[in-house]
Each structure stands twice: as C-alpha cells, then as structure tokens.
Write a protein that holds these residues in place. Structure first.
Motif, mmCIF file in Angstrom:
data_model
loop_
_atom_site.group_PDB
_atom_site.id
_atom_site.type_symbol
_atom_site.label_atom_id
_atom_site.label_comp_id
_atom_site.label_asym_id
_atom_site.label_seq_id
_atom_site.Cartn_x
_atom_site.Cartn_y
_atom_site.Cartn_z
ATOM 1 N N ALA A 149 55.066 -60.003 -94.810
ATOM 2 C CA ALA A 149 53.885 -59.378 -94.216
ATOM 3 C C ALA A 149 53.939 -57.891 -94.476
ATOM 4 O O ALA A 149 54.998 -57.316 -94.736
ATOM 5 C CB ALA A 149 53.822 -59.654 -92.713
ATOM 6 N N ASP A 150 52.807 -57.245 -94.389
ATOM 7 C CA ASP A 150 52.706 -55.795 -94.551
ATOM 8 C C ASP A 150 52.238 -55.181 -93.246
ATOM 9 O O ASP A 150 51.289 -55.682 -92.618
ATOM 10 C CB ASP A 150 51.720 -55.435 -95.671
ATOM 11 C CG ASP A 150 52.239 -55.848 -97.035
ATOM 12 O OD1 ASP A 150 53.453 -55.687 -97.259
ATOM 13 O OD2 ASP A 150 51.442 -56.332 -97.850
ATOM 14 N N TRP A 158 59.310 -58.927 -92.852
ATOM 15 C CA TRP A 158 59.255 -60.380 -92.745
ATOM 16 C C TRP A 158 58.921 -60.765 -91.309
ATOM 17 O O TRP A 158 59.285 -60.053 -90.367
ATOM 18 C CB TRP A 158 60.591 -61.005 -93.136
ATOM 19 C CG TRP A 158 60.985 -60.802 -94.558
ATOM 20 C CD1 TRP A 158 61.751 -59.783 -95.063
ATOM 21 C CD2 TRP A 158 60.650 -61.632 -95.670
ATOM 22 N NE1 TRP A 158 61.909 -59.921 -96.412
ATOM 23 C CE2 TRP A 158 61.240 -61.058 -96.825
ATOM 24 C CE3 TRP A 158 59.903 -62.797 -95.818
ATOM 25 C CZ2 TRP A 158 61.116 -61.624 -98.089
ATOM 26 C CZ3 TRP A 158 59.774 -63.367 -97.077
ATOM 27 C CH2 TRP A 158 60.373 -62.783 -98.194
ATOM 28 N N GLU A 159 58.255 -61.910 -91.149
ATOM 29 C CA GLU A 159 57.992 -62.461 -89.830
ATOM 30 C C GLU A 159 58.678 -63.820 -89.742
ATOM 31 O O GLU A 159 58.399 -64.735 -90.525
ATOM 32 C CB GLU A 159 56.485 -62.587 -89.585
ATOM 33 C CG GLU A 159 55.809 -61.216 -89.467
ATOM 34 C CD GLU A 159 54.319 -61.310 -89.228
ATOM 35 O OE1 GLU A 159 53.752 -62.418 -89.396
ATOM 36 O OE2 GLU A 159 53.716 -60.279 -88.876
ATOM 37 N N ARG A 181 64.499 -69.899 -94.523
ATOM 38 C CA ARG A 181 63.859 -70.033 -95.827
ATOM 39 C C ARG A 181 62.600 -69.173 -95.848
ATOM 40 O O ARG A 181 62.042 -68.845 -94.806
ATOM 41 C CB ARG A 181 63.491 -71.492 -96.092
ATOM 42 C CG ARG A 181 62.446 -72.023 -95.116
ATOM 43 C CD ARG A 181 62.274 -73.525 -95.180
ATOM 44 N NE ARG A 181 61.802 -73.971 -96.481
ATOM 45 C CZ ARG A 181 61.754 -75.253 -96.849
ATOM 46 N NH1 ARG A 181 62.177 -76.197 -96.017
ATOM 47 N NH2 ARG A 181 61.298 -75.590 -98.028
ATOM 48 N N THR A 182 62.169 -68.833 -97.031
ATOM 49 C CA THR A 182 60.909 -68.114 -97.159
ATOM 50 C C THR A 182 59.773 -69.122 -97.358
ATOM 51 O O THR A 182 60.005 -70.292 -97.663
ATOM 52 C CB THR A 182 60.930 -67.140 -98.342
ATOM 53 O OG1 THR A 182 61.006 -67.903 -99.565
ATOM 54 C CG2 THR A 182 62.135 -66.207 -98.251
ATOM 55 N N ALA A 229 62.291 -55.253 -94.077
ATOM 56 C CA ALA A 229 62.667 -55.750 -95.398
ATOM 57 C C ALA A 229 64.102 -55.394 -95.771
ATOM 58 O O ALA A 229 64.728 -56.093 -96.582
ATOM 59 C CB ALA A 229 61.701 -55.201 -96.443
ATOM 60 N N ASP A 230 64.642 -54.332 -95.181
ATOM 61 C CA ASP A 230 66.003 -53.924 -95.509
ATOM 62 C C ASP A 230 67.039 -54.532 -94.566
ATOM 63 O O ASP A 230 68.164 -54.059 -94.480
ATOM 64 C CB ASP A 230 66.129 -52.396 -95.506
ATOM 65 C CG ASP A 230 65.816 -51.775 -94.148
ATOM 66 O OD1 ASP A 230 65.403 -52.516 -93.224
ATOM 67 O OD2 ASP A 230 65.989 -50.550 -94.001
ATOM 68 N N ARG A 231 66.663 -55.611 -93.872
ATOM 69 C CA ARG A 231 67.618 -56.318 -93.014
ATOM 70 C C ARG A 231 67.718 -57.786 -93.421
ATOM 71 O O ARG A 231 67.768 -58.681 -92.581
ATOM 72 C CB ARG A 231 67.227 -56.191 -91.539
ATOM 73 C CG ARG A 231 67.399 -54.793 -90.976
ATOM 74 C CD ARG A 231 67.135 -54.751 -89.496
ATOM 75 N NE ARG A 231 67.191 -53.398 -88.979
ATOM 76 C CZ ARG A 231 66.821 -53.044 -87.746
ATOM 77 N NH1 ARG A 231 66.385 -53.978 -86.906
ATOM 78 N NH2 ARG A 231 66.886 -51.784 -87.353
ATOM 79 N N VAL A 232 67.742 -58.002 -94.693
ATOM 80 C CA VAL A 232 67.885 -59.354 -95.230
ATOM 81 C C VAL A 232 69.073 -59.361 -96.179
ATOM 82 O O VAL A 232 69.233 -58.453 -97.000
ATOM 83 C CB VAL A 232 66.611 -59.810 -95.969
ATOM 84 C CG1 VAL A 232 66.765 -61.247 -96.448
ATOM 85 C CG2 VAL A 232 65.393 -59.674 -95.064
ATOM 86 N N ALA A 233 69.912 -60.394 -96.057
ATOM 87 C CA ALA A 233 71.113 -60.487 -96.892
ATOM 88 C C ALA A 233 71.113 -61.789 -97.678
ATOM 89 O O ALA A 233 70.764 -62.852 -97.150
ATOM 90 C CB ALA A 233 72.372 -60.401 -96.014
ATOM 91 N N GLY A 234 71.498 -61.696 -98.949
ATOM 92 C CA GLY A 234 71.731 -62.880 -99.769
ATOM 93 C C GLY A 234 70.516 -63.722 -100.061
ATOM 94 O O GLY A 234 70.632 -64.942 -100.231
#
Length: 393
Positions: A149-150, A158-159, A181-182, A229-234
């Motif tokens: 999401a923006d 992300w939501e 999952r996305t 967005a900067d709190r996602v890993a792997g």
C-alpha cells in the motif's frame, strides 16, 4: 551492514554468578503464575536485570556475544526456576544469535531493538503457526497476507492481515517477527517485523494449556496492520531460503533441551527433599534410607547427568564450528527431552499420590516437562531423518 547503526548501544555482560539467585527469584512466583495462567513479568524483569535477555547479541553490535554453550547454561538455570520465563528468553536469545551469525533484520529496525533492550526487557518471538497450517516445518504457505500500500505521503508500506496461534509470550512481546505471504503474483514469503504498539493487533486470550500455562502462548490477530517497507526480512519466493539452517536448528534443539533439563532437575531436588523428610511410622526412618528409593534416585541422576553432558559437549562443539555436532543436535534433543520426561514421570510414580497432588510442585513440573515434545524438531521427524541416514536412503 548493520554495524554502523547498532554499535551506539552497549549492552552488559550476563551476570552468570547471579544465575542461582535468578532461578530462586523465578521459582518464588512460578506456582502462582501456573495456577492463574498469568505471564511472569517480574521474572522476565529479573532476567533482564542480570543481562540474560541480550547475552547473545554480537560484539559488533555492542553485545556480549555469548555462544550456544553459555546459552544452554542460562536456559537450564531459568528453566529450573520458571520454564515460561526461560521459553520467552530462549526465543529472544535465538533471535539475537541468528543476527550475530548473519544480518537478517534491516539495520534501523535491529538498532532500535538493541537501543530499547538496553533500558527494558524487549522480547522478540517469531510468529509462524496458524490454525489451518499447523507447524510450518511440515510444509505449506502461511495464510497471513501482506498487501502493498502507499501512504498519503507517498511512502510505501505493507498492510498485514492474518491469524497466528501458539504465540509464546504474546502479551509481553515488543517485536513480533510474523511469517507471511504477499498478495503478489508470483507470491513471495518473508518475515514482517511488527512492533506490538502498532494499531490493528489483537491478542486473543486462548491459551488454556496443561503445561507452561504462564507462557501465555495466545492467538494474535492482525487487521491491516501497517508495516513500513524497511521492516521486512528475507522476502523471496517460496523455497528460496537456501535450505535448512543447521546451526539455527542446533541452537533451538540444544537450547530448549537445556531448558527442560532444568525443569527435571528442579523436580529431582524436590523429590530428594521429600524422601528425606518423609518418615512413615511403620518404618521409623526417612524413605531416603531405603535401597529401593536410593536406586531410583540414582537412575534419575545418571539419566539427567548424561543428558546434560551430551547437551554441553555438543553446544561447545557447535561454538567451535563443528558442523557434525550441529547435525547431531536434533538427536540430542530427543534423548535429552526423553530423559527429562522419564525422570519426572519416575519421580511421580515413586511417591504415588504425593506426586500428583496440587499441594506439591511435582505435578506442575510433570505438566511443564511434557511440553518439550511439541517443540521442533519433533521425535518422529528426528527418527525418520536418522533412520534414512543410517539406511543410506
């Protein structure tokens, strides 16, 4: 690299000389937390005050850099006092240990975790299990979904929406590492790092377990929870994780085995005290004076001592880089947790009704030690893998 942002925080070395005092402090409230199924916040605070929650933070991040051998020592001591405190501590220590081996968390997020850990308990746990999926090690993809999401400011995020179960320590966690999952095509899977003060999180008090009641392993529901967005890993395609993490698996296997050996040792100490204090009128002497009880206690001692030596030796070997020792850790978990369970069961059988009354702690230790069976890797998986290896198939 994460070192540039994380080295501002300097964390204390673990106070290993205080481990017996921490064990006693945890044990003081363990029975009431078990009875009421309440989370042991004061026990976690005691572990934090002794520098135990951050023992495995890497030296390059300003931490003590404890290895697996020291971690098993910590977890056995905490397990002897209150296994619920030990379990949430284990999850946090394993997170820091994984980050010490290789950077997984985005640098800013991990730096924030370390900064907060310096001043207060900052518990972390990975939330992976779901109602329909069961244990993810058995295969499958999570139903928990992240949608891109923006925001109004144009910044992407992300939501997150989904439902996790068996979320140990949920009421006390500061960070949840949520496996999701996305909604993309093709789908990607990764870990979404969620601060627990983020809106949209509901902790549903569903935990009504036989053992480890104080762990509050409740359900967690996410309703369009915003994750920067900067709190996602792997984040990658399914199966793109490079295979099984043997070293991480060894930490999990040996660390949790040490925890439950701590429970069994506490049960043994209570048993020996009971046998010295119990003087039947027909005998005129303590039960501890009878050869039958002496032999039974001796069997418990040999069983637990052997399991402890195995865990300690393998943990030291893993610290020394021995890949073979890491591969043997699942088998050690099977042997060690069976030793713990068999020892407490034998103690209960030895003294009959006195072992099962809720006026005595032995029944609590039995309920807690039985929980060792549910942790990954489970016995059937260990035996299947070992059997196939032995058969060369």
């Amino acid at each position: 690299m994460t070192t540039d942002t994380a080295t501002a925080t300097v964390l204390p070395a673990p106070a290993y000389d205080r481990l017996p005092a921490v064990t006693d402090a945890l044990a003081e409230h363990a029975a009431e937390h078990d009875r009421d199924a309440t989370f042991p916040h004061e026990g976690v605070a005691a572990a934090h005050a002794a520098g135990l929650l951050t023992a495995t933070v890497a030296a390059r991040h300003g931490g003590p850099g404890a290895g697996l051998a020291d971690t098993t020592r910590i977890l056995q001591a905490l397990g002897a006092g209150d296994p619920a405190v030990a379990l949430v501590t284990a999850m946090t220590l394993f997170t820091h240990a994984a980050e010490a081996r290789a950077a997984h968390w985005p640098a800013a997020a991990y730096a924030g975790l370390l900064a907060e850990s310096a001043g207060r308990p900052a518990l972390v746990n990975a939330l992976r299990v779901e109602p329909d999926l069961g244990s993810p090690v058995r295969g499958g993809l999570p139903a928990t979904t992240a949608r891109r999401a923006d925001g109004a400011d144009g910044a992407g995020h992300w939501e997150l929406t989904g439902h996790k179960i068996f979320s140990t320590g949920a009421v006390a966690l500061r960070w949840m590492a949520v496996w999701a999952r996305t909604d993309e095509d093709p789908v990607r899977v990764g870990t979404f790092l969620v601060r627990t003060d983020t809106p949209g999180i509901e902790i549903r008090p569903t935990w009504n377990h036989l053992g480890l009641r104080a762990s509050r392993s409740d359900d967690v529901l996410f309703d369009t929870v915003r994750v920067p967005a900067d709190r996602v890993a792997g984040l990658a395609g399914p199966g793109a994780d490079g295979g099984r993490d043997v070293i991480g698996g060894a930490w999990n296997s040996l660390g949790l085995t040490a925890l439950y050996l701590g429970v069994a040792r506490t049960a043994q100490r209570w048993l020996t005290g009971f046998l010295h204090e119990r003087v039947p009128s027909a005998l005129g002497a303590p039960l501890a004076s009878l050869p039958r009880f002496q032999s039974a206690v001796g069997e418990i001692e040999v069983r637990l001592a052997g399991a402890e030596r195995l865990v300690t030796a393998l943990a030291r070997a893993v610290d020394d880089g021995d890949q073979g020792a890491a591969a043997q850790a699942p088998g050690a978990k099977l042997l060690g947790t069976r030793a713990a369970i068999d020892s407490v069961q034998q103690a209960v059988a030895l003294i009959g009704n006195n072992g099962l009354t809720q006026d005595n702690p032995l029944q609590r230790h039995l309920r807690d030690v039985l929980c060792s069976r549910v942790h990954t890797p489970q016995d059937d998986s260990v035996l299947l893998s070992a059997g196939r290896a032995a058969l060369g198939s």
